[in-house]
Scaffold this motif. Structure first.
Motif, short mmCIF file in Angstrom:
data_model
loop_
_atom_site.label_atom_id
_atom_site.label_comp_id
_atom_site.label_asym_id
_atom_site.label_seq_id
_atom_site.Cartn_x
_atom_site.Cartn_y
_atom_site.Cartn_z
N ILE A 98 -11.69 0.01 -7.72
CA ILE A 98 -12.55 -0.84 -6.88
C ILE A 98 -11.67 -1.73 -6.00
CG2 ILE A 98 -14.30 -2.66 -6.88
CD1 ILE A 98 -15.33 -1.55 -9.55
N VAL A 99 -11.96 -1.77 -4.71
CA VAL A 99 -11.26 -2.66 -3.78
C VAL A 99 -12.25 -3.73 -3.33
CG1 VAL A 99 -10.06 -2.84 -1.56
CG2 VAL A 99 -9.79 -0.77 -2.95
N THR A 100 -11.90 -4.99 -3.51
CA THR A 100 -12.78 -6.08 -3.07
C THR A 100 -12.11 -6.87 -1.95
OG1 THR A 100 -12.00 -8.00 -4.33
CG2 THR A 100 -13.33 -6.40 -5.51
N ASP A 101 -12.92 -7.66 -1.24
CA ASP A 101 -12.39 -8.47 -0.16
C ASP A 101 -12.27 -9.95 -0.53
OD1 ASP A 101 -15.14 -8.84 -0.21
OD2 ASP A 101 -15.25 -9.25 1.93
N THR A 102 -12.43 -10.28 -1.81
CA THR A 102 -12.19 -11.67 -2.24
C THR A 102 -11.65 -11.69 -3.67
OG1 THR A 102 -14.43 -11.91 -3.16
CG2 THR A 102 -14.09 -12.71 -0.90
N GLN A 103 -10.85 -12.72 -3.94
CA GLN A 103 -10.37 -12.95 -5.31
C GLN A 103 -11.56 -13.28 -6.21
OE1 GLN A 103 -7.40 -12.08 -5.92
NE2 GLN A 103 -6.39 -12.23 -3.94
N MET A 104 -12.59 -13.95 -5.66
CA MET A 104 -13.78 -14.27 -6.44
C MET A 104 -14.45 -12.99 -6.92
SD MET A 104 -15.99 -17.36 -4.76
CE MET A 104 -17.04 -17.59 -6.18
N GLY A 105 -14.60 -12.02 -6.01
CA GLY A 105 -15.20 -10.75 -6.39
C GLY A 105 -14.39 -10.09 -7.50
N THR A 155 -9.66 -7.03 7.63
CA THR A 155 -9.38 -5.79 8.36
C THR A 155 -8.07 -5.18 7.87
OG1 THR A 155 -10.54 -6.61 10.31
CG2 THR A 155 -8.99 -4.80 10.65
N ALA A 156 -7.04 -6.01 7.83
CA ALA A 156 -5.72 -5.52 7.42
C ALA A 156 -5.73 -5.03 5.97
CB ALA A 156 -4.67 -6.62 7.60
N ALA A 187 -2.24 -8.82 9.90
CA ALA A 187 -3.40 -9.44 10.55
C ALA A 187 -2.93 -10.28 11.74
CB ALA A 187 -4.16 -10.31 9.56
N LYS A 188 -1.84 -11.01 11.54
CA LYS A 188 -1.30 -11.84 12.61
C LYS A 188 -0.83 -10.97 13.78
CE LYS A 188 1.50 -15.96 13.14
NZ LYS A 188 2.62 -16.77 12.61
N GLU A 189 -0.10 -9.93 13.42
CA GLU A 189 0.44 -8.99 14.42
C GLU A 189 -0.69 -8.36 15.25
OE1 GLU A 189 3.04 -6.14 12.46
OE2 GLU A 189 2.61 -4.67 14.03
N ASN A 190 -1.75 -7.94 14.57
CA ASN A 190 -2.84 -7.24 15.24
C ASN A 190 -3.96 -8.16 15.73
OD1 ASN A 190 -1.52 -4.86 14.61
ND2 ASN A 190 -2.72 -4.50 12.76
N LYS A 191 -3.77 -9.47 15.55
CA LYS A 191 -4.83 -10.44 15.87
C LYS A 191 -6.16 -10.03 15.25
CE LYS A 191 -3.06 -12.59 20.10
NZ LYS A 191 -1.88 -11.78 20.50
N TYR A 214 -8.59 -3.94 -7.12
CA TYR A 214 -7.60 -4.45 -6.17
C TYR A 214 -8.22 -5.45 -5.20
CZ TYR A 214 -4.89 -0.28 -7.45
OH TYR A 214 -4.21 0.70 -8.13
N CYS A 215 -7.49 -6.51 -4.89
CA CYS A 215 -7.84 -7.37 -3.76
C CYS A 215 -6.54 -7.70 -3.04
CB CYS A 215 -8.52 -8.65 -4.22
SG CYS A 215 -8.82 -9.78 -2.84
N PHE A 216 -6.45 -7.29 -1.80
CA PHE A 216 -5.18 -7.45 -1.06
C PHE A 216 -5.17 -8.68 -0.15
CE2 PHE A 216 -5.50 -2.64 -1.42
CZ PHE A 216 -4.63 -2.57 -2.49
N MET A 217 -6.24 -9.50 -0.22
CA MET A 217 -6.41 -10.57 0.76
C MET A 217 -5.28 -11.60 0.78
SD MET A 217 -9.10 -9.98 2.55
CE MET A 217 -9.60 -11.56 3.23
#
Lengths: 212, 212
Positions: free
Chosen positions: B74-81, B119-120, B110-114, B98-101
Protein backbone atom coordinates in the motif's frame (compact mmCIF):
# COMPACT_ATOMS: atom_id res chain seq x y z
CA UNK A 1 -17.74 14.78 -19.68
CA UNK A 2 -14.87 17.25 -19.68
CA UNK A 3 -13.01 17.49 -16.37
CA UNK A 4 -11.34 20.86 -15.99
CA UNK A 5 -8.56 21.33 -13.48
CA UNK A 6 -8.07 24.64 -11.70
CA UNK A 7 -4.61 26.02 -12.35
CA UNK A 8 -3.11 26.70 -8.93
CA UNK A 9 0.61 26.55 -8.09
CA UNK A 10 1.55 23.98 -5.40
CA UNK A 11 2.59 26.73 -2.98
CA UNK A 12 -0.76 28.49 -3.40
CA UNK A 13 -3.10 25.50 -2.89
CA UNK A 14 -3.53 26.02 0.84
CA UNK A 15 -4.04 29.78 0.48
CA UNK A 16 -6.63 29.22 -2.25
CA UNK A 17 -8.40 26.60 -0.11
CA UNK A 18 -8.70 29.01 2.80
CA UNK A 19 -10.06 31.69 0.47
CA UNK A 20 -12.79 29.28 -0.70
CA UNK A 21 -13.59 28.32 2.91
CA UNK A 22 -13.83 31.98 3.98
CA UNK A 23 -16.04 32.78 1.03
CA UNK A 24 -18.40 29.85 1.62
CA UNK A 25 -18.61 30.56 5.35
CA UNK A 26 -20.06 33.85 4.19
CA UNK A 27 -19.71 35.64 7.54
CA UNK A 28 -21.11 32.71 9.60
CA UNK A 29 -18.19 32.95 12.02
CA UNK A 30 -16.47 35.96 13.59
CA UNK A 31 -13.02 36.70 12.16
CA UNK A 32 -11.39 36.50 15.59
CA UNK A 33 -8.60 34.31 17.03
CA UNK A 34 -10.86 31.26 16.85
CA UNK A 35 -11.47 31.64 13.11
CA UNK A 36 -8.17 30.12 11.99
CA UNK A 37 -8.88 27.03 14.08
CA UNK A 38 -12.39 26.61 12.68
CA UNK A 39 -11.11 27.14 9.14
CA UNK A 40 -8.27 24.65 9.53
CA UNK A 41 -10.72 22.03 10.79
CA UNK A 42 -12.96 22.65 7.77
CA UNK A 43 -9.84 22.50 5.58
CA UNK A 44 -9.01 19.04 6.93
CA UNK A 45 -12.58 17.69 6.73
CA UNK A 46 -14.40 19.69 4.03
CA UNK A 47 -17.21 19.71 6.58
CA UNK A 48 -18.75 23.10 7.27
CA UNK A 49 -20.76 21.70 10.20
CA UNK A 50 -17.75 22.44 12.38
CA UNK A 51 -18.48 26.16 12.03
CA UNK A 52 -21.41 25.47 14.34
CA UNK A 53 -20.21 22.59 16.50
CA UNK A 54 -16.75 23.72 17.60
CA UNK A 55 -16.99 24.99 21.18
CA UNK A 56 -14.33 27.12 22.86
CA UNK A 57 -13.94 27.83 26.57
CA UNK A 58 -13.27 31.40 27.67
CA UNK A 59 -9.93 32.75 26.34
CA UNK A 60 -8.84 29.26 25.35
CA UNK A 61 -6.75 30.32 22.34
CA UNK A 62 -4.71 32.82 24.36
CA UNK A 63 -4.22 30.32 27.20
CA UNK A 64 -3.24 27.52 24.80
CA UNK A 65 -0.67 29.62 22.97
CA UNK A 66 0.89 30.63 26.30
CA UNK A 67 1.09 26.99 27.36
CA UNK A 68 2.80 26.00 24.11
CA UNK A 69 5.28 28.86 24.55
CA UNK A 70 6.06 27.56 28.04
CA UNK A 71 6.96 24.19 26.49
CA UNK A 72 3.75 22.24 27.06
CA UNK A 73 3.66 18.71 25.63
CA UNK A 74 0.81 17.17 23.67
CA UNK A 75 -0.69 13.78 24.54
CA UNK A 76 -2.80 12.10 21.86
CA UNK A 77 -4.89 8.95 21.88
CA UNK A 78 -3.84 7.70 18.43
CA UNK A 79 -0.64 7.20 16.45
CA UNK A 80 -2.50 8.89 13.57
CA UNK A 81 -2.98 12.02 15.64
CA UNK A 82 0.69 11.96 16.61
CA UNK A 83 1.68 11.54 12.97
CA UNK A 84 -0.43 14.53 11.94
CA UNK A 85 0.80 17.05 14.51
CA UNK A 86 3.62 19.32 13.38
CA UNK A 87 6.24 18.07 15.82
CA UNK A 88 8.95 20.38 14.45
CA UNK A 89 6.88 23.49 15.22
CA UNK A 90 6.16 22.22 18.72
CA UNK A 91 9.81 21.34 19.36
CA UNK A 92 10.80 24.99 18.78
CA UNK A 93 9.16 25.71 22.13
CA UNK A 94 10.52 22.60 23.85
CA UNK A 95 7.36 20.50 23.61
CA UNK A 96 7.03 16.87 22.54
CA UNK A 97 4.11 14.71 21.38
CA UNK A 98 3.26 11.53 23.26
CA UNK A 99 0.98 8.64 22.39
CA UNK A 100 1.00 5.76 24.85
CA UNK A 101 -1.61 3.60 23.11
CA UNK A 102 0.84 0.96 21.84
CA UNK A 103 2.88 0.76 25.06
CA UNK A 104 3.06 -2.67 26.67
CA UNK A 105 2.52 -1.36 30.19
CA UNK A 106 -0.65 0.41 29.00
CA UNK A 107 -1.97 -2.77 27.38
CA UNK A 108 -1.25 -4.70 30.60
CA UNK A 109 -2.96 -2.10 32.83
CA UNK A 110 -6.01 -2.00 30.56
CA UNK A 111 -6.32 -5.78 30.74
CA UNK A 112 -5.87 -5.78 34.53
CA UNK A 113 -8.49 -3.05 35.03
CA UNK A 114 -10.84 -4.25 32.27
CA UNK A 115 -10.63 -0.71 30.88
CA UNK A 116 -9.71 0.55 27.42
CA UNK A 117 -6.11 1.26 26.50
CA UNK A 118 -7.18 4.88 26.08
CA UNK A 119 -8.18 4.99 29.76
CA UNK A 120 -4.89 3.41 30.82
CA UNK A 121 -2.91 5.79 28.62
CA UNK A 122 -4.51 8.80 30.34
CA UNK A 123 -3.42 7.34 33.70
CA UNK A 124 0.11 7.07 32.33
CA UNK A 125 -0.02 10.66 31.07
CA UNK A 126 -1.14 11.85 34.53
CA UNK A 127 2.26 10.77 35.88
CA UNK A 128 4.20 13.01 33.48
CA UNK A 129 5.87 15.95 35.16
CA UNK A 130 5.10 18.33 32.29
CA UNK A 131 2.43 20.86 31.42
CA UNK A 132 0.04 18.95 29.17
CA UNK A 133 -2.30 19.52 26.25
CA UNK A 134 -4.57 16.56 25.46
CA UNK A 135 -5.58 16.02 21.84
CA UNK A 136 -8.24 13.31 21.90
CA UNK A 137 -9.54 12.42 18.44
CA UNK A 138 -10.68 8.87 18.88
CA UNK A 139 -11.57 7.51 22.32
CA UNK A 140 -14.41 8.89 24.41
CA UNK A 141 -13.08 6.71 27.23
CA UNK A 142 -9.95 8.92 27.23
CA UNK A 143 -12.11 12.02 27.80
CA UNK A 144 -14.13 10.26 30.50
CA UNK A 145 -10.92 9.27 32.32
CA UNK A 146 -9.59 12.83 32.01
CA UNK A 147 -12.84 14.06 33.54
CA UNK A 148 -12.32 11.73 36.51
CA UNK A 149 -8.64 12.59 36.92
CA UNK A 150 -9.46 16.30 36.96
CA UNK A 151 -12.22 15.75 39.54
CA UNK A 152 -9.73 13.79 41.67
CA UNK A 153 -7.22 16.67 41.27
CA UNK A 154 -4.68 14.25 39.78
CA UNK A 155 -4.21 16.28 36.63
CA UNK A 156 -4.55 19.87 35.54
CA UNK A 157 -4.45 20.11 31.72
CA UNK A 158 -3.45 23.33 29.99
CA UNK A 159 -5.96 22.43 27.26
CA UNK A 160 -8.23 19.55 26.32
CA UNK A 161 -8.95 19.16 22.62
CA UNK A 162 -12.01 16.93 22.84
CA UNK A 163 -12.88 15.71 19.38
CA UNK A 164 -13.41 11.94 19.51
CA UNK A 165 -15.62 10.57 16.77
CA UNK A 166 -18.24 7.90 17.04
CA UNK A 167 -21.41 6.48 18.43
CA UNK A 168 -20.91 5.14 21.96
CA UNK A 169 -20.56 7.78 24.71
CA UNK A 170 -18.89 10.24 22.32
CA UNK A 171 -21.53 12.96 22.70
CA UNK A 172 -21.65 12.49 26.48
CA UNK A 173 -17.87 12.48 27.00
CA UNK A 174 -17.62 15.87 25.31
CA UNK A 175 -20.38 17.32 27.48
CA UNK A 176 -18.56 16.05 30.59
CA UNK A 177 -15.43 17.98 29.59
CA UNK A 178 -17.42 21.14 28.90
CA UNK A 179 -18.99 20.90 32.38
CA UNK A 180 -15.54 21.49 33.92
CA UNK A 181 -13.51 24.65 34.48
CA UNK A 182 -10.76 23.39 32.17
CA UNK A 183 -9.62 25.14 28.96
CA UNK A 184 -11.20 23.19 26.12
CA UNK A 185 -11.84 23.09 22.39
CA UNK A 186 -14.59 20.55 21.75
CA UNK A 187 -16.47 19.41 18.64
CA UNK A 188 -19.96 18.97 19.99
CA UNK A 189 -21.82 15.89 18.71
CA UNK A 190 -20.59 12.69 17.14
CA UNK A 191 -18.09 14.09 14.68
CA UNK A 192 -14.36 14.60 15.08
CA UNK A 193 -11.33 12.42 14.51
CA UNK A 194 -7.57 12.18 14.80
CA UNK A 195 -7.26 14.41 11.75
CA UNK A 196 -9.41 17.06 13.45
CA UNK A 197 -7.40 16.79 16.66
CA UNK A 198 -4.15 17.23 14.71
CA UNK A 199 -5.59 20.14 12.70
CA UNK A 200 -6.48 22.03 15.90
CA UNK A 201 -2.97 21.49 17.30
CA UNK A 202 -1.45 22.67 14.04
CA UNK A 203 -3.71 25.73 13.83
CA UNK A 204 -2.37 26.81 17.25
CA UNK A 205 1.22 26.07 16.26
CA UNK A 206 0.94 28.01 12.99
CA UNK A 207 -0.40 31.05 14.88
CA UNK A 208 2.83 31.02 16.87
CA UNK A 209 4.91 30.50 13.71
CA UNK A 210 3.35 33.67 12.33
CA UNK A 211 4.17 35.60 15.51
CA UNK A 212 7.88 34.78 15.24
CA UNK B 1 -28.01 18.70 33.09
CA UNK B 2 -27.45 15.04 33.87
CA UNK B 3 -25.04 13.32 31.48
CA UNK B 4 -25.73 9.61 31.32
CA UNK B 5 -23.11 7.23 29.97
CA UNK B 6 -24.06 4.10 28.10
CA UNK B 7 -22.69 1.01 29.83
CA UNK B 8 -20.74 -0.86 27.15
CA UNK B 9 -17.71 -3.09 27.81
CA UNK B 10 -14.50 -1.97 26.03
CA UNK B 11 -14.48 -5.10 23.86
CA UNK B 12 -18.05 -4.42 22.73
CA UNK B 13 -17.73 -0.71 21.78
CA UNK B 14 -16.95 -1.36 18.12
CA UNK B 15 -19.70 -3.97 17.78
CA UNK B 16 -22.22 -1.62 19.38
CA UNK B 17 -21.09 1.23 17.08
CA UNK B 18 -21.66 -0.88 13.98
CA UNK B 19 -25.12 -1.87 15.26
CA UNK B 20 -26.01 1.81 15.63
CA UNK B 21 -24.66 2.58 12.15
CA UNK B 22 -26.61 -0.32 10.58
CA UNK B 23 -29.78 0.78 12.38
CA UNK B 24 -29.45 4.42 11.32
CA UNK B 25 -28.63 3.49 7.72
CA UNK B 26 -32.07 1.90 7.80
CA UNK B 27 -31.60 -0.15 4.65
CA UNK B 28 -30.09 2.73 2.62
CA UNK B 29 -27.26 0.47 1.44
CA UNK B 30 -27.27 -3.14 0.25
CA UNK B 31 -25.79 -5.61 2.77
CA UNK B 32 -23.23 -6.88 0.26
CA UNK B 33 -19.41 -7.01 0.27
CA UNK B 34 -19.24 -3.21 0.01
CA UNK B 35 -21.30 -2.65 3.16
CA UNK B 36 -18.48 -3.29 5.62
CA UNK B 37 -16.34 -0.68 3.83
CA UNK B 38 -19.10 1.92 3.86
CA UNK B 39 -19.85 1.22 7.51
CA UNK B 40 -16.22 1.44 8.56
CA UNK B 41 -15.89 4.80 6.82
CA UNK B 42 -18.98 6.02 8.66
CA UNK B 43 -17.51 4.59 11.87
CA UNK B 44 -14.34 6.64 11.39
CA UNK B 45 -16.13 9.86 10.41
CA UNK B 46 -19.64 9.73 11.96
CA UNK B 47 -20.67 11.06 8.55
CA UNK B 48 -23.54 9.22 6.88
CA UNK B 49 -23.01 11.14 3.65
CA UNK B 50 -20.49 8.46 2.67
CA UNK B 51 -23.38 6.00 2.23
CA UNK B 52 -24.17 8.01 -0.89
CA UNK B 53 -20.78 9.27 -2.04
CA UNK B 54 -18.60 6.15 -1.91
CA UNK B 55 -18.19 4.82 -5.45
CA UNK B 56 -16.94 1.33 -6.27
CA UNK B 57 -15.72 0.05 -9.62
CA UNK B 58 -16.97 -3.32 -10.83
CA UNK B 59 -15.92 -6.22 -8.56
CA UNK B 60 -13.44 -3.99 -6.78
CA UNK B 61 -13.72 -5.66 -3.38
CA UNK B 62 -13.02 -9.12 -4.76
CA UNK B 63 -10.12 -7.83 -6.88
CA UNK B 64 -8.63 -5.90 -3.94
CA UNK B 65 -8.77 -8.85 -1.56
CA UNK B 66 -7.04 -11.01 -4.15
CA UNK B 67 -4.31 -8.40 -4.57
CA UNK B 68 -3.72 -8.21 -0.81
CA UNK B 69 -3.54 -12.01 -0.64
CA UNK B 70 -0.89 -11.92 -3.39
CA UNK B 71 1.19 -9.59 -1.19
CA UNK B 72 0.32 -6.22 -2.67
CA UNK B 73 1.85 -3.19 -0.93
CA UNK B 74 0.00 0.00 0.00
CA UNK B 75 1.30 3.47 -0.92
CA UNK B 76 -0.19 6.41 0.98
CA UNK B 77 0.22 10.16 0.59
CA UNK B 78 0.42 10.96 4.32
CA UNK B 79 2.23 9.70 7.40
CA UNK B 80 -1.17 9.87 9.13
CA UNK B 81 -2.61 7.41 6.62
CA UNK B 82 0.37 5.13 7.11
CA UNK B 83 -0.04 5.35 10.89
CA UNK B 84 -3.70 4.41 10.63
CA UNK B 85 -3.38 1.34 8.41
CA UNK B 86 -3.17 -1.99 10.22
CA UNK B 87 0.33 -2.92 9.13
CA UNK B 88 0.36 -6.16 11.10
CA UNK B 89 -2.68 -7.50 9.21
CA UNK B 90 -1.10 -6.52 5.88
CA UNK B 91 2.23 -8.11 6.81
CA UNK B 92 0.54 -11.51 7.23
CA UNK B 93 0.21 -11.54 3.43
CA UNK B 94 3.67 -10.12 2.80
CA UNK B 95 2.60 -6.53 2.09
CA UNK B 96 4.14 -3.33 3.42
CA UNK B 97 2.94 0.27 3.67
CA UNK B 98 4.97 3.04 2.04
CA UNK B 99 4.75 6.81 2.37
CA UNK B 100 7.42 8.76 0.51
CA UNK B 101 6.21 12.26 1.42
CA UNK B 102 9.04 13.03 3.85
CA UNK B 103 11.80 11.54 1.69
CA UNK B 104 14.61 13.92 0.74
CA UNK B 105 14.76 12.76 -2.88
CA UNK B 106 11.02 13.40 -3.21
CA UNK B 107 11.38 16.93 -1.80
CA UNK B 108 14.26 17.59 -4.22
CA UNK B 109 12.33 16.26 -7.25
CA UNK B 110 9.26 18.32 -6.34
CA UNK B 111 11.38 21.46 -6.12
CA UNK B 112 13.12 20.70 -9.41
CA UNK B 113 9.83 20.05 -11.23
CA UNK B 114 7.86 22.78 -9.42
CA UNK B 115 5.35 20.05 -8.54
CA UNK B 116 3.95 18.94 -5.20
CA UNK B 117 5.71 16.34 -3.09
CA UNK B 118 2.63 14.17 -3.59
CA UNK B 119 3.25 14.22 -7.36
CA UNK B 120 6.91 13.34 -6.87
CA UNK B 121 6.07 10.56 -4.44
CA UNK B 122 3.78 8.92 -7.01
CA UNK B 123 6.68 8.97 -9.47
CA UNK B 124 8.82 7.25 -6.87
CA UNK B 125 6.10 4.67 -6.24
CA UNK B 126 5.90 3.93 -9.98
CA UNK B 127 9.45 2.58 -9.79
CA UNK B 128 8.58 -0.04 -7.17
CA UNK B 129 8.64 -3.59 -8.46
CA UNK B 130 5.58 -4.63 -6.44
CA UNK B 131 1.85 -4.91 -6.99
CA UNK B 132 0.47 -1.66 -5.56
CA UNK B 133 -2.63 -0.32 -3.86
CA UNK B 134 -2.75 3.47 -3.60
CA UNK B 135 -4.50 4.98 -0.58
CA UNK B 136 -4.74 8.71 -1.28
CA UNK B 137 -6.43 10.66 1.51
CA UNK B 138 -4.93 14.08 1.15
CA UNK B 139 -3.45 15.24 -2.13
CA UNK B 140 -5.50 15.56 -5.33
CA UNK B 141 -2.19 16.12 -7.12
CA UNK B 142 -1.31 12.50 -6.23
CA UNK B 143 -4.47 11.27 -7.98
CA UNK B 144 -3.82 13.52 -10.98
CA UNK B 145 -0.29 12.12 -11.30
CA UNK B 146 -1.60 8.56 -10.98
CA UNK B 147 -4.05 9.31 -13.79
CA UNK B 148 -1.17 10.48 -16.00
CA UNK B 149 1.07 7.53 -15.09
CA UNK B 150 -1.72 5.08 -15.94
CA UNK B 151 -2.37 6.83 -19.27
CA UNK B 152 1.36 6.62 -20.00
CA UNK B 153 1.26 2.88 -19.09
CA UNK B 154 3.94 3.46 -16.44
CA UNK B 155 1.88 2.00 -13.66
CA UNK B 156 -0.93 -0.50 -13.27
CA UNK B 157 -2.43 -0.23 -9.75
CA UNK B 158 -4.31 -3.15 -8.22
CA UNK B 159 -6.57 -0.56 -6.54
CA UNK B 160 -6.81 3.20 -6.15
CA UNK B 161 -8.47 4.42 -2.98
CA UNK B 162 -9.21 8.00 -4.05
CA UNK B 163 -10.40 9.94 -1.04
CA UNK B 164 -8.46 13.21 -0.85
CA UNK B 165 -10.23 15.99 1.01
CA UNK B 166 -10.40 19.64 0.14
CA UNK B 167 -11.25 22.46 -2.16
CA UNK B 168 -8.78 22.75 -5.04
CA UNK B 169 -9.07 20.08 -7.77
CA UNK B 170 -10.26 17.46 -5.28
CA UNK B 171 -13.60 16.84 -6.97
CA UNK B 172 -11.98 16.79 -10.42
CA UNK B 173 -9.11 14.47 -9.47
CA UNK B 174 -11.60 11.86 -8.27
CA UNK B 175 -13.61 12.08 -11.49
CA UNK B 176 -10.39 11.59 -13.48
CA UNK B 177 -9.70 8.30 -11.65
CA UNK B 178 -13.28 7.11 -12.19
CA UNK B 179 -12.93 7.77 -15.91
CA UNK B 180 -10.27 5.04 -16.12
CA UNK B 181 -10.53 1.25 -16.31
CA UNK B 182 -8.70 0.91 -12.99
CA UNK B 183 -10.15 -0.74 -9.86
CA UNK B 184 -11.17 2.13 -7.57
CA UNK B 185 -12.95 3.08 -4.39
CA UNK B 186 -13.62 6.83 -4.50
CA UNK B 187 -15.43 9.27 -2.19
CA UNK B 188 -17.13 11.52 -4.70
CA UNK B 189 -17.08 15.21 -3.80
CA UNK B 190 -14.88 17.24 -1.47
CA UNK B 191 -14.88 14.96 1.53
CA UNK B 192 -12.40 12.27 2.48
CA UNK B 193 -9.16 12.25 4.45
CA UNK B 194 -6.26 10.13 5.63
CA UNK B 195 -8.54 8.60 8.25
CA UNK B 196 -11.01 7.57 5.53
CA UNK B 197 -8.18 6.14 3.38
CA UNK B 198 -6.90 4.11 6.33
CA UNK B 199 -10.43 2.96 7.24
CA UNK B 200 -10.98 1.58 3.73
CA UNK B 201 -7.64 -0.28 3.82
CA UNK B 202 -8.50 -1.70 7.24
CA UNK B 203 -12.02 -2.74 6.18
CA UNK B 204 -10.42 -4.81 3.41
CA UNK B 205 -7.82 -6.26 5.77
CA UNK B 206 -10.41 -7.20 8.40
CA UNK B 207 -12.48 -9.04 5.78
CA UNK B 208 -9.43 -11.22 5.18
CA UNK B 209 -8.83 -11.65 8.92
CA UNK B 210 -12.35 -13.02 9.20
CA UNK B 211 -11.73 -15.45 6.33
CA UNK B 212 -8.73 -17.01 8.08
Amino acid sequence: MKIELENVLPKDIEKRSFEIITKELNGQIAEDEKASIIKRVIHTSADFEYAKTLMFSEQVVKKSLEAIKRGACIVTDTQMGKAGINKKSLAKFGGEVYCFMSDEDVAAKAKENKSTRATASMDKAALLDRELIFAIGNAPTALIRLYELIQEMKINPALIIGVPVGFVNVVQSKELIMSLEVPYIVARGRKGGSNVAAAICNALLYMLDEER
